[in-house]
Design an enzyme around this catalytic site. Structure first.
Site, PDB file in Angstrom:
ATOM      1  N   GLY A   1       0.964  -1.263  -0.151  1.00 46.64           N
ATOM      2  CA  GLY A   1      -0.056  -0.106  -0.027  1.00 46.64           C
ATOM      3  C   GLY A   1       0.871   1.417  -0.050  1.00 46.64           C
ATOM      4  O   GLY A   1       1.796   1.315  -0.819  1.00 46.64           O
ATOM      5  N   GLY A   2       0.547   2.103   0.902  1.00 46.03           N
ATOM      6  CA  GLY A   2       1.313   3.387   1.136  1.00 46.03           C
ATOM      7  C   GLY A   2       2.608   3.495   1.492  1.00 46.03           C
ATOM      8  O   GLY A   2       3.438   4.056   0.893  1.00 46.03           O
TER       9      GLY A   2
ATOM     10  N   GLY B   1      22.284   7.069 -33.484  1.00 44.57           N
ATOM     11  CA  GLY B   1      21.591   7.709 -32.256  1.00 44.57           C
ATOM     12  C   GLY B   1      22.202   7.283 -31.106  1.00 44.57           C
ATOM     13  O   GLY B   1      22.398   8.067 -30.346  1.00 44.57           O
ATOM     14  N   ALA B   2      22.751   5.858 -30.893  1.00 45.75           N
ATOM     15  CA  ALA B   2      23.114   5.483 -29.645  1.00 45.75           C
ATOM     16  C   ALA B   2      24.436   6.188 -29.318  1.00 45.75           C
ATOM     17  O   ALA B   2      24.857   6.247 -28.229  1.00 45.75           O
ATOM     18  CB  ALA B   2      23.231   4.160 -29.639  1.00 45.75           C
TER      19      ALA B   2
HETATM   20  C1  HXC Z   1      -3.147  -2.325  11.260  1.00 44.78           C
HETATM   21  C2  HXC Z   1      -2.131  -4.280  10.776  1.00 44.78           C
HETATM   22  C3  HXC Z   1      -1.969  -4.045   9.322  1.00 44.78           C
HETATM   23  C4  HXC Z   1      -2.242  -2.649   8.963  1.00 44.78           C
HETATM   24  C5  HXC Z   1      -1.035  -5.980   9.425  1.00 44.78           C
HETATM   25  N1  HXC Z   1      -1.779  -5.508  10.927  1.00 44.78           N
HETATM   26  N2  HXC Z   1      -1.166  -4.892   8.530  1.00 44.78           N
HETATM   27  N3  HXC Z   1      -2.699  -3.588  11.372  1.00 44.78           N
HETATM   28  N4  HXC Z   1      -3.157  -1.980  10.040  1.00 44.78           N
HETATM   29  N5  HXC Z   1      -2.394  -2.427   7.716  1.00 44.78           N
HETATM   30  C6  HXC Z   1      -1.389  -6.444  11.906  1.00 44.78           C
HETATM   31  C7  HXC Z   1      -2.474  -7.637  11.668  1.00 44.78           C
HETATM   32  O1  HXC Z   1      -3.601  -7.290  12.129  1.00 44.78           O
HETATM   33  C8  HXC Z   1      -1.782  -8.407  12.806  1.00 44.78           C
HETATM   34  O2  HXC Z   1      -2.307  -8.294  14.194  1.00 44.78           O
HETATM   35  C9  HXC Z   1      -0.169  -8.176  12.660  1.00 44.78           C
HETATM   36  O3  HXC Z   1      -0.218  -6.897  12.159  1.00 44.78           O
HETATM   37  C10 HXC Z   1       0.386  -9.180  11.747  1.00 44.78           C
HETATM   38  O4  HXC Z   1      -0.149  -9.253  10.635  1.00 44.78           O
HETATM   39  P1  HXC Z   1      -0.554 -10.869   9.907  1.00 44.78           P
HETATM   40  O5  HXC Z   1      -1.372 -10.458   8.926  1.00 44.78           O
HETATM   41  O6  HXC Z   1      -0.786 -11.712  11.088  1.00 44.78           O
HETATM   42  O7  HXC Z   1       1.039 -11.097   9.176  1.00 44.78           O
HETATM   43  P2  HXC Z   1       1.230 -11.782   7.774  1.00 44.78           P
HETATM   44  O8  HXC Z   1       0.178 -13.155   7.738  1.00 44.78           O
HETATM   45  O9  HXC Z   1       2.622 -11.782   8.006  1.00 44.78           O
HETATM   46  O10 HXC Z   1       0.610 -10.744   6.972  1.00 44.78           O
HETATM   47  C11 HXC Z   1       1.141  -9.615   6.613  1.00 44.78           C
HETATM   48  C12 HXC Z   1       0.444  -8.744   5.615  1.00 44.78           C
HETATM   49  C13 HXC Z   1      -0.994  -8.711   6.089  1.00 44.78           C
HETATM   50  C14 HXC Z   1       0.592  -9.313   4.294  1.00 44.78           C
HETATM   51  C15 HXC Z   1       1.194  -7.346   5.334  1.00 44.78           C
HETATM   52  O11 HXC Z   1      -1.316  -8.131   7.471  1.00 44.78           O
HETATM   53  C16 HXC Z   1      -1.923  -7.689   5.311  1.00 44.78           C
HETATM   54  O12 HXC Z   1      -2.415  -7.949   4.309  1.00 44.78           O
HETATM   55  N6  HXC Z   1      -2.037  -6.422   6.169  1.00 44.78           N
HETATM   56  C17 HXC Z   1      -2.807  -5.368   5.370  1.00 44.78           C
HETATM   57  C18 HXC Z   1      -2.012  -4.978   3.987  1.00 44.78           C
HETATM   58  C19 HXC Z   1      -2.577  -3.971   3.411  1.00 44.78           C
HETATM   59  O13 HXC Z   1      -3.922  -3.741   2.875  1.00 44.78           O
HETATM   60  N7  HXC Z   1      -2.144  -2.429   3.377  1.00 44.78           N
HETATM   61  C20 HXC Z   1      -2.691  -1.310   3.121  1.00 44.78           C
HETATM   62  C21 HXC Z   1      -3.242  -0.443   3.787  1.00 44.78           C
HETATM   63  S1  HXC Z   1      -3.940   0.872   2.828  1.00 44.78           S
HETATM   64  P3  HXC Z   1      -2.508  -9.301  15.259  1.00 44.78           P
HETATM   65  O14 HXC Z   1      -2.751  -8.494  16.286  1.00 44.78           O
HETATM   66  O15 HXC Z   1      -3.221 -10.177  14.763  1.00 44.78           O
HETATM   67  O16 HXC Z   1      -0.976  -9.839  15.378  1.00 44.78           O
HETATM   68  C22 HXC Z   1      -2.484   1.959   2.513  1.00 44.78           C
HETATM   69  C23 HXC Z   1      -2.964   3.205   1.595  1.00 44.78           C
HETATM   70  C24 HXC Z   1      -2.278   4.063   1.894  1.00 44.78           C
HETATM   71  O17 HXC Z   1      -1.778   1.543   2.708  1.00 44.78           O
HETATM   72  C25 HXC Z   1      -1.924   5.074   0.726  1.00 44.78           C
HETATM   73  C26 HXC Z   1      -0.932   6.290   0.865  1.00 44.78           C
HETATM   74  C27 HXC Z   1      -0.488   6.936  -0.368  1.00 44.78           C
END
Ligand code: HXC
Length: 517
Positions: free
Chosen positions: A170-171, A405-406
């Protein structure tokens, strides 16, 4: 100082250093990965780390977050030294809410980014994050944007490097993308804007994290990452090595290191390295390895657009950026990807006062619809722009071919090249003899056939080669400064670089140019 206060401080520090707790740390270790603090320890000189904001907490009150607070909020920030040189650093802690970025988290990063700019030292981000902290919403988006703004303002002022050690989703992806170099860990790290589930919903593609954004993709197909290594230690060492070629900021010269490699060492093997057959490939890596100090070349983007080699080396102890056509891949032609790769590297070197050494063996730009539709006109122009704009010392050696050209692109005098040398068997011309004869004598070629045709072609190709397939026409006009013995290339380039150390050149005052992006 009362013992109780010190106990309290130590206790608080202990808790902060645990991040998300021992269970999560063990989970990270079980995967063969390091924690954020371990990465910082491995990256900085022993005992040099000074941490900031260890006790800072997030201010979110949604989704029960007021009860989920970790001192430091999942990001470790501060400064230390790398090989004795001041470096600012931040490391995202995956054990705390997946290393996700909150408003507080962003503030901590921005603080060290601001310090790095004020004090003129590099900043290195060790990334491992699930992106924007979902519980916070708009605050985390604002936080990201504050970071991006600083990345852009720092660009060309202080070196900015990114290591990717886990998710970068994501971000989280855009800050590394705005930095100068991105280094990934193979198998364990990935970068994408939207994950496999969203991809499936929107485009119906089945992808894994690796096939969507693993190191294997970003170092070969997208060019997003510059290097990848099998383990975290090697990745950290690559970041250290990259810094060793760079100045602390754009007002300084890069460090010059003592070398035991004699400046006047002849490279005798180079006298015989070019094959008799002008279309046979040789390995440009061998030439680079032969002429640079101790044969050490830190290649950047080795697996992407491998028809153009770029990377750092030292010559006579001076840091140099090498740009070289690689005849072993696509005969060394320039195409879309290699033009983008070369232009970006040239601009980095120019921004940070690193002289450019260009080794030329280029048969031209790659023809065809794939290239034209992909914008080879716009992308090839990036190379022209980057070399023309660069005011650092620019030394080139034409090794074999330099066509069309190169030729205009690869650091010639007319783009402000300072010293242009050539090996004696080089061919500096509009095109190769075969192509030239096909165009110049097209009508006659259609009329002839069999032996008569072969004899005519051979005669005309020889005539063209005798006239143009050599460096002498260019030498006669002063387009090249000298024709040099291959074995003496190291010495001649080092002497040229030493002579150019005091070079002063600048571009006309302007807000900024408009590179064809
Ligand atoms: C809050 C988060 C989080 C997030 C992970 N966690 N990502 N908490 N915000 N973005 C937390 C989980 O809930 C979990 O908490 C712990 O971190 C570990 O994550 P897991 O999922 O258990 O780990 P893993 O299986 O290794 O997977 C990692 C991951 C997955 C692939 C990164 O967590 C995931 O898909 N996260 C979301 C990714 C995402 O969509 N991000 C985009 C956000 S929007 P617990 O308490 O259970 O341990 C964005 C847009 C911004 O970023 C744009 C700006 C320009």
């Amino acid at each position: 100082m009362s013992t109780t206060s010190l106990d309290d401080l130590n206790k608080r520090r202990f808790v902060a250093k645990q991040g998300g707790g021992t269970a999560r740390i063990e989970k990270i270790h079980a995967k063969g990965r390091l924690t954020a603090r371990e990465r910082i320890d491995a990256f900085l000189d022993d005992g040099s780390f000074e941490e900031f904001d260890m006790f800072k907490e997030h201010r979110c009150v949604h989704f029960g977050m007021e009860k989920k607070k970790t001192p430091g909020d999942g990001i470790v920030t501060g400064y230390g030294t790398v090989n004795g040189r001041l470096t600012y650093v931040f490391a995202q802690d995956f054990t705390v809410l997946g290393g996700s970025l909150s408003e507080t988290f962003a503030e901590k990063i921005c603080k060290v980014m601001d310090m790095a700019m004020t004090n003129g030292a590099p900043i290195v981000g060790l990334n491992d994050s699930g992106g924007a902290r979902i519980q916070e919403g708009i605050e985390s988006l604002a936080g990201y944007t504050e970071i991006f703004y600083r990345n852009v303002r720092s660009s060309g002022v202080i070196p900015q490097l990114s290591g990717i050690f886990g998710p970068c989703a994501g971000g989280a992806v855009y800050s590394p993308a705005l930095t100068d170099f991105t280094v990934m860990v193979r198998e364990h790290s990935y970068m994408f804007l939207t994950g496999p589930k969203v991809v499936k919903t929107v485009t119906h593609e089945d992808v894994t994290t690796e096939t969507l954004g693993g190191a294997s993709i970003h170092t070969t197909k997208s060019g997003v990452a510059h290097m990848a290594y099998d383990d975290e230690q090697d990745t950290i060492e690559a970041l250290q090595k990259l810094l060793s070629y760079m100045p602390q900021n754009n007002t300084e010269a890069p460090p010059v290191l003592e070398t035991d490699d004699p400046l006047d060492r002849t490279c005798d093997e180079l006298d015989d390295i070019i094959p008799e057959n002008p279309n046979a490939a040789f390995d440009m890596q061998e030439i680079i390895g032969s002429i640079v100090d101790d044969g050490v070349f830190l290649e950047v983007q080795p697996e992407w657009a491998a028809n153009l080699l770029v990377g750092f080396a030292r010559m006579g102890g001076m840091s140099v950026g090498i740009v070289a056509n690689q005849p072993q891949v696509l005969a060394g032609v320039l195409d879309n990807d290699s033009s983008i790769k070369g232009a970006r590297f040239v601009r980095f070197c120019d921004a940070f006062n690193i002289p450019l050494v260009t080794l030329v063996d280029v048969p031209g730009f790659l023809p065809g619809t794939v290239q034209e539709y992909g914008g080879i006109i716009r992308n090839g122009a990036k190379m022209l722009y980057a070399y023309a704009e660069a005011t650092v010392p620019k030394v080139s050696v034409t090794i074999r071919k330099s066509y069309g050209g190169a030729h205009c692109v690869m650091s010639p005098k007319q783009l402000g090249g300072d010293i242009n040398y050539s090996w004696p068997n080089s061919e500096i011309a509009v095109m190769g003899a075969k192509g030239a004869v096909e165009i110049l004598h097209a009508r006659k070629l259609r009329e002839l056939e069999g032996e008569e045709l072969a004899a005519f072609v051979a005669e005309k190709e020889k005539e063209y080669s005798d006239n143009f397939a050599n460096p002498w026409e260019a030498a006669k006009r002063g387009y090249i400064d000298d024709v040099i013995q291959p074995a003496r290339t190291r010495l001649r380039v080092i002497k040229a670089l030493a002579m150019l150390q005091g070079k002063r050149a600048s571009n006309p005052p302007k807000k900024h140019g408009n590179i064809p992006l």
